[in-house]
Design a protein around this motif. Structure first.
Motif: not given
Length: 144
Positions: A70, A75, A39, A89, A61, A58, A68
């Motif tokens: 980031s 995000s 992300d 997120l 996700l 989003l 995931v």
């Protein structure tokens, strides 16, 4: 979302050169296509509400079973306060570049730091005296 800004065009050229696919939409069945999702939808200067078409991305996700990770700020998060909306997120891991941003204090998952070479004047300017030590030539360290 495509734009004609030179920075965006340069990033697209780099991705093309590295044979990284650029998608116009999130695939319906993420687990069939990806083992992990990185992300980096918004940068650390993001502010305000997430608007279309990013809200749908989003949401996908947030709902996926695919892990995931980031970069810097998940995000939808405020760089200082974290997930202030409750709809941002919630990644499995956070990778902070150079130094953790303030929002990292609100993150509960695995947290990594990358970018071990911080010039002394930057350490002084931003009071980054608590950065962890890296082993050998490692470029990433787990901090939580």
């Amino acid at each position: 979302r495509n734009t004609k800004r030179q920075l965006f065009e340069n990033l697209l050229a780099q991705l093309h050169d590295l044979r990284v696919p650029v998608l116009d939409a999130v695939p319906d069945d993420l687990p069939a296509h990806f083992d992990v999702i990185l992300d980096a939808v918004f940068g650390f200067s993001f502010a305000g509400d997430v608007r279309p078409p990013f809200d749908g991305a989003l949401r996908a996700l947030r709902e996926t079973r695919v892990p995931v990770m980031s970069v810097d700020v998940p995000s939808g998060w405020d760089v200082d306060e974290g997930d202030t909306s409750g709809d941002a997120l919630r990644p499995d891991a956070l990778i902070s570049l150079t130094a953790p941003k303030r929002c990292a204090a609100h993150f509960a998952g695995a947290h990594y730091l990358g970018g071990r070479f911080v010039p002394p004047h930057i350490v002084e300017r931003y009071a980054l005296h608590g950065l962890p030590a890296y082993k050998g030539a490692e470029q990433v360290v787990r901090i939580a």
